[in-house]
Design an enzyme around this catalytic site. Structure first.
Site, PDB file in Angstrom:
ATOM      1  N   VAL A 233       1.271  -0.974  -0.170  1.00 45.36           N
ATOM      2  CA  VAL A 233      -0.538  -0.340  -0.316  1.00 45.36           C
ATOM      3  C   VAL A 233       0.470   1.435  -0.157  1.00 45.36           C
ATOM      4  O   VAL A 233       0.460   1.856  -0.749  1.00 45.36           O
ATOM      5  CB  VAL A 233      -1.251   0.044   1.214  1.00 45.36           C
ATOM      6  CG1 VAL A 233      -1.837   1.600   1.578  1.00 45.36           C
ATOM      7  CG2 VAL A 233      -1.620  -1.588   1.088  1.00 45.36           C
TER       8      VAL A 233
ATOM      9  N   LYS B  76     -14.248   0.162   5.076  1.00 49.16           N
ATOM     10  CA  LYS B  76     -12.993  -1.198   4.581  1.00 49.16           C
ATOM     11  C   LYS B  76     -13.127  -2.156   4.679  1.00 49.16           C
ATOM     12  O   LYS B  76     -13.315  -3.345   3.654  1.00 49.16           O
ATOM     13  CB  LYS B  76     -11.730  -0.431   4.864  1.00 49.16           C
ATOM     14  CG  LYS B  76     -10.743  -0.782   4.454  1.00 49.16           C
ATOM     15  CD  LYS B  76     -10.557  -1.429   2.777  1.00 49.16           C
ATOM     16  CE  LYS B  76      -9.349  -2.583   2.068  1.00 49.16           C
ATOM     17  NZ  LYS B  76      -8.520  -2.593   2.313  1.00 49.16           N
TER      18      LYS B  76
ATOM     19  N   ASN C 265     -14.563  -5.840   1.748  1.00 49.34           N
ATOM     20  CA  ASN C 265     -13.549  -7.012   1.953  1.00 49.34           C
ATOM     21  C   ASN C 265     -14.208  -8.238   2.343  1.00 49.34           C
ATOM     22  O   ASN C 265     -14.098  -8.902   2.053  1.00 49.34           O
ATOM     23  CB  ASN C 265     -12.523  -6.588   2.767  1.00 49.34           C
ATOM     24  CG  ASN C 265     -11.044  -6.095   1.695  1.00 49.34           C
ATOM     25  OD1 ASN C 265     -11.707  -5.503   0.306  1.00 49.34           O
ATOM     26  ND2 ASN C 265     -10.153  -6.128   2.404  1.00 49.34           N
TER      27      ASN C 265
ATOM     28  N   PHE D 250     -16.239 -11.419  -8.692  1.00 48.41           N
ATOM     29  CA  PHE D 250     -15.969 -12.593  -7.329  1.00 48.41           C
ATOM     30  C   PHE D 250     -16.969 -13.525  -7.260  1.00 48.41           C
ATOM     31  O   PHE D 250     -17.262 -14.015  -5.901  1.00 48.41           O
ATOM     32  CB  PHE D 250     -16.095 -11.060  -5.924  1.00 48.41           C
ATOM     33  CG  PHE D 250     -14.235 -10.547  -6.029  1.00 48.41           C
ATOM     34  CD1 PHE D 250     -14.025  -9.462  -7.388  1.00 48.41           C
ATOM     35  CD2 PHE D 250     -14.026 -10.989  -5.282  1.00 48.41           C
ATOM     36  CE1 PHE D 250     -12.943  -8.726  -6.650  1.00 48.41           C
ATOM     37  CE2 PHE D 250     -12.334 -10.422  -4.664  1.00 48.41           C
ATOM     38  CZ  PHE D 250     -12.350  -9.874  -5.515  1.00 48.41           C
ATOM     39  N   LEU D 251     -17.004 -13.900  -7.973  1.00 45.52           N
ATOM     40  CA  LEU D 251     -18.239 -15.420  -7.753  1.00 45.52           C
ATOM     41  C   LEU D 251     -17.415 -16.806  -8.866  1.00 45.52           C
ATOM     42  O   LEU D 251     -18.187 -17.388  -8.633  1.00 45.52           O
ATOM     43  CB  LEU D 251     -19.589 -14.915  -8.737  1.00 45.52           C
ATOM     44  CG  LEU D 251     -20.809 -14.127  -8.342  1.00 45.52           C
ATOM     45  CD1 LEU D 251     -21.993 -14.436  -9.184  1.00 45.52           C
ATOM     46  CD2 LEU D 251     -20.887 -14.909  -7.252  1.00 45.52           C
TER      47      LEU D 251
ATOM     48  N   GLY E 260     -13.572 -22.141  -6.385  1.00 41.62           N
ATOM     49  CA  GLY E 260     -11.582 -22.388  -5.999  1.00 41.62           C
ATOM     50  C   GLY E 260     -11.867 -22.757  -4.875  1.00 41.62           C
ATOM     51  O   GLY E 260     -12.206 -22.895  -3.950  1.00 41.62           O
TER      52      GLY E 260
ATOM     53  N   CYS F   3      -5.085  -9.917   2.597  1.00 42.75           N
ATOM     54  CA  CYS F   3      -6.431  -8.303   3.151  1.00 42.75           C
ATOM     55  C   CYS F   3      -7.543  -9.683   3.344  1.00 42.75           C
ATOM     56  O   CYS F   3      -8.044  -9.678   4.826  1.00 42.75           O
ATOM     57  CB  CYS F   3      -6.603  -7.950   1.443  1.00 42.75           C
ATOM     58  SG  CYS F   3      -5.191  -6.547   1.794  1.00 42.75           S
TER      59      CYS F   3
HETATM   60  C1  UDX Z   1      -8.438  -7.670  -1.501  1.00 47.89           C
HETATM   61  C2  UDX Z   1      -9.510  -6.184  -2.181  1.00 47.89           C
HETATM   62  O1  UDX Z   1      -9.796  -6.697  -3.789  1.00 47.89           O
HETATM   63  C3  UDX Z   1      -8.852  -4.914  -2.004  1.00 47.89           C
HETATM   64  O2  UDX Z   1     -10.030  -4.410  -2.864  1.00 47.89           O
HETATM   65  C4  UDX Z   1      -8.565  -4.653  -0.843  1.00 47.89           C
HETATM   66  O3  UDX Z   1      -8.086  -3.816  -1.241  1.00 47.89           O
HETATM   67  C5  UDX Z   1      -7.385  -5.547  -0.484  1.00 47.89           C
HETATM   68  O4  UDX Z   1      -8.361  -7.213  -0.491  1.00 47.89           O
HETATM   69  P1  UDX Z   1      -6.298  -8.630  -2.625  1.00 47.89           P
HETATM   70  O5  UDX Z   1      -6.546  -9.344  -1.494  1.00 47.89           O
HETATM   71  O6  UDX Z   1      -5.533  -7.970  -4.066  1.00 47.89           O
HETATM   72  O7  UDX Z   1      -8.135  -7.586  -2.916  1.00 47.89           O
HETATM   73  O8  UDX Z   1      -7.063 -10.067  -3.663  1.00 47.89           O
HETATM   74  P2  UDX Z   1      -8.455  -9.687  -4.507  1.00 47.89           P
HETATM   75  O9  UDX Z   1      -8.133  -9.970  -5.521  1.00 47.89           O
HETATM   76  O10 UDX Z   1      -9.768  -9.528  -4.055  1.00 47.89           O
HETATM   77  O11 UDX Z   1      -8.731 -11.448  -4.339  1.00 47.89           O
HETATM   78  C6  UDX Z   1      -8.754 -12.021  -3.104  1.00 47.89           C
HETATM   79  C7  UDX Z   1      -8.292 -13.751  -2.945  1.00 47.89           C
HETATM   80  O12 UDX Z   1     -10.118 -13.984  -3.645  1.00 47.89           O
HETATM   81  C8  UDX Z   1      -7.693 -14.310  -3.743  1.00 47.89           C
HETATM   82  O13 UDX Z   1      -7.437 -15.431  -3.132  1.00 47.89           O
HETATM   83  C9  UDX Z   1      -8.599 -15.008  -5.315  1.00 47.89           C
HETATM   84  O14 UDX Z   1      -7.647 -16.038  -5.723  1.00 47.89           O
HETATM   85  C10 UDX Z   1     -10.046 -15.213  -4.395  1.00 47.89           C
HETATM   86  N1  UDX Z   1     -10.994 -14.857  -5.484  1.00 47.89           N
HETATM   87  C11 UDX Z   1     -10.942 -13.715  -5.973  1.00 47.89           C
HETATM   88  C12 UDX Z   1     -12.197 -15.876  -5.907  1.00 47.89           C
HETATM   89  O15 UDX Z   1     -11.351 -17.105  -5.007  1.00 47.89           O
HETATM   90  N2  UDX Z   1     -13.064 -15.968  -6.039  1.00 47.89           N
HETATM   91  C13 UDX Z   1     -13.298 -14.595  -7.128  1.00 47.89           C
HETATM   92  O16 UDX Z   1     -14.123 -14.549  -7.756  1.00 47.89           O
HETATM   93  C14 UDX Z   1     -12.255 -13.744  -6.660  1.00 47.89           C
END
Ligand code: UDX
Length: 467
Positions: free
Chosen positions: A11, A223, A227, A268-269, A272, A279
């Site tokens: 960040v 925030k 999340n 985000f659907l 896996g 985060c």
């Molecule tokens: C996240 C938030 O998206 C971001 O807005 C915040 O500021 C910080 O935290 P990040 O940790 O970089 O960002 O990853 P993100 O892209 O959110 O993915 C998080 C996890 O979720 C990953 O392990 C990813 O593989 C998983 N994921 C994401 C899924 O399993 N399915 C999805 O559809 C999306």
């Protein structure tokens, strides 16, 4: 404006570099002197697309610099962004000790008034504690400290893009002057007037970001709320995937139909191995703790966390179902990072999964385009390969743990011929089940009908279903 950045993690580095890129003068510091030395010598402690060129350009233009002298850095800025880490404590609370240290540092070292901005993810009411700490430790009566909260929504792998083209900018303030200063800091982004390093100036048409001015408490809560909602959405997709697997439906078809409803949205659907990274796991934990302290029933969040934690068990059970025992069997692993386009393995599902495979005494050969150096710190005993093909050699199973696009482009016929048994367990639904089975693979995805179930006739071949 003159800006100080305390903390050179993800960040802090992205915030500092991007603020310099849009024209501010920025000094960054960190109490890890080796990190500062790396940065001063032109290196970067993280892999993040576009960050290296932005840092280099702004250092050369004297708009960005790094110092190990914490006091010097504090004194430089009119605005001080606190970007230190807030890792989880054993009970799930966020560890705020670095925020506390930053407050004391600012209070003691400042020689002029400061706008102190929370950029780290912190639980609600941290701002109030910050205001008090600055008042308690302040040495210079001429210095006035104003506190604001400015949560970031950066995703690793796209964080430069996310910073320069955000959907919204949230500022939690207690007075008009703090609001005016933050508006000034973000004006180039709010007006989308800056030479864009990501799109080489040809930025896609997108509405200018909204600026949301709220109370400090609300900004802090926003925030965690965002999340945790993303985490719940991912766990919901995984819940659906489990039903699909048990009852014989295709989760790709289901989530696609869900996502076409704008009230749900397609992002985000993706089911896996679960959400990882630095985060989502810690933020949902901290939010659960916050809710409990507030006397609120947080079962929804707890269940989302539990669903997430069970993903690894389920994947290992699926592998055992295919492999019987795993002792001395060679298993190839593609992907170690918690998601693609990053070298970050913190709280990566792949790390947990590989530790489980090692407990089953399997022999693990792994490959990741960026994250192997960082993974070696946590997994010193496995074999690291030069490419995906080496990881597949003589393997009895190949497991996909991170959906790097480059894995989808591999020569899968060659992979099939290299493997001892063409068995692929795709933990990210990266590949297309039908195509893989046509190539002669035993292919298992997440929430995807097994080969037997897949032969049920469909009304019409849905060519559009991506792996
Ligand atoms: C996240 C938030 O998206 C971001 O807005 C915040 O500021 C910080 O935290 P990040 O940790 O970089 O960002 O990853 P993100 O892209 O959110 O993915 C998080 C996890 O979720 C990953 O392990 C990813 O593989 C998983 N994921 C994401 C899924 O399993 N399915 C999805 O559809 C999306």
């Amino acid at each position: 404006m003159r800006i100080s950045i305390l903390g050179c993690g993800y960040v802090g580095l992205v915030t500092g570099a991007c603020l310099a890129e849009i024209g501010h003068s920025v000094v960054c510091t960190d109490n890890d002197e080796s990190k500062i030395r790396t940065l001063q010598s032109g290196g970067l402690p993280i892999y993040e697309p576009h960050l290296d060129e932005i840092v280099a350009r702004n250092v050369a233009a004297n708009r960005l610099s790094f110092t190990a002298d914490l006091g010097e850095a504090v004194r430089f800025g009119d605005a001080v962004f606190i970007c230190v880490g807030t890792p989880p404590l054993p009970d799930g609370d966020a560890d705020l000790s670095s925020i506390d240290s930053a407050a004391r540092l600012i209070a003691v070292e400042s020689k002029s008034s400061k706008l102190v901005i929370e950029k780290s993810t912190v639980p609600m009411q941290t701002g109030q504690k910050l205001i008090r700490a600055l008042a308690i430790y302040g040495r210079n009566s001429d210095c006035r400290f104003a506190v604001a909260s400015n949560p970031e929504f950066l995703r690793e792998g796209t964080s430069v893009l996310d910073f320069l083209h955000p959907d919204r900018i949230v500022i939690g303030v207690a007075d008009a002057q703090s609001e005016a200063q933050l508006r000034e800091i973000y004006r180039p982004i709010l007006e989308q007037k800056f030479p864009c390093p990501v799109h080489a100036g040809e930025c896609p048409d997108k509405d200018a970001p909204q600026l949301l001015v709220t109370s400090i408490n609300s900004a802090e809560l926003i925030k965690h709320a965002c999340n945790s909602f993303l985490a719940v959405k991912i766990s919901y997709a995984n819940l659906i995937a489990d039903i699909c697997e048990r009852m014989g439906a295709d989760v790709n078809e289901v989530v696609r139909a869900m996502g076409l409803d704008p009230r749900i949205g397609s992002s985000f659907l993706r089911p896996g191995l679960g959400f990882g990274g630095f985060c989502l796991p810690k933020d949902i934990q901290a939010f659960i703790r916050l809710g409990e302290k507030a006397g609120v029933d947080v079962t929804l969040l707890r269940d989302a966390e539990q669903i997430n934690k069970r993903r690894i068990d389920q994947f290992v059970a699926k592998a055992a179902n295919c492999l019987w025992t795993m002792k001395d069997k060679r298993i190839g692993v593609l992907g170690l990072a918690f998601k693609p386009n990053t070298d970050d393995v913190r709280f990566a599902p792949a790390i947990d999964l590989i530790n489980r495979l090692l407990r089953e005494r399997a022999q693990v050969s792994a490959y990741d385009p960026q994250a192997m150096e960082k993974a070696k710190e946590q997994l010193p005993s496995i074999r690291y390969c030069t490419d995906s093909y080496e990881a597949a050699e003589e393997a009895e199973a190949l497991m996909i743990m991170t959906e790097w696009e480059s894995f989808a482009q591999l020569d899968w016929q060659r992979i099939r011929d290299l493997m001892l048994r063409p068995l692929v367990l795709d933990g990210r639904n990266l590949l297309n089940a039908e195509q893989m089975r046509d190539l002669g693979f035993e292919y298992y995805g997440i929430g995807i009908p097994t080969a037997d179930a897949a032969h049920q006739p469909k009304a019409s071949p849905s060519a559009a279903i991506a792996g």
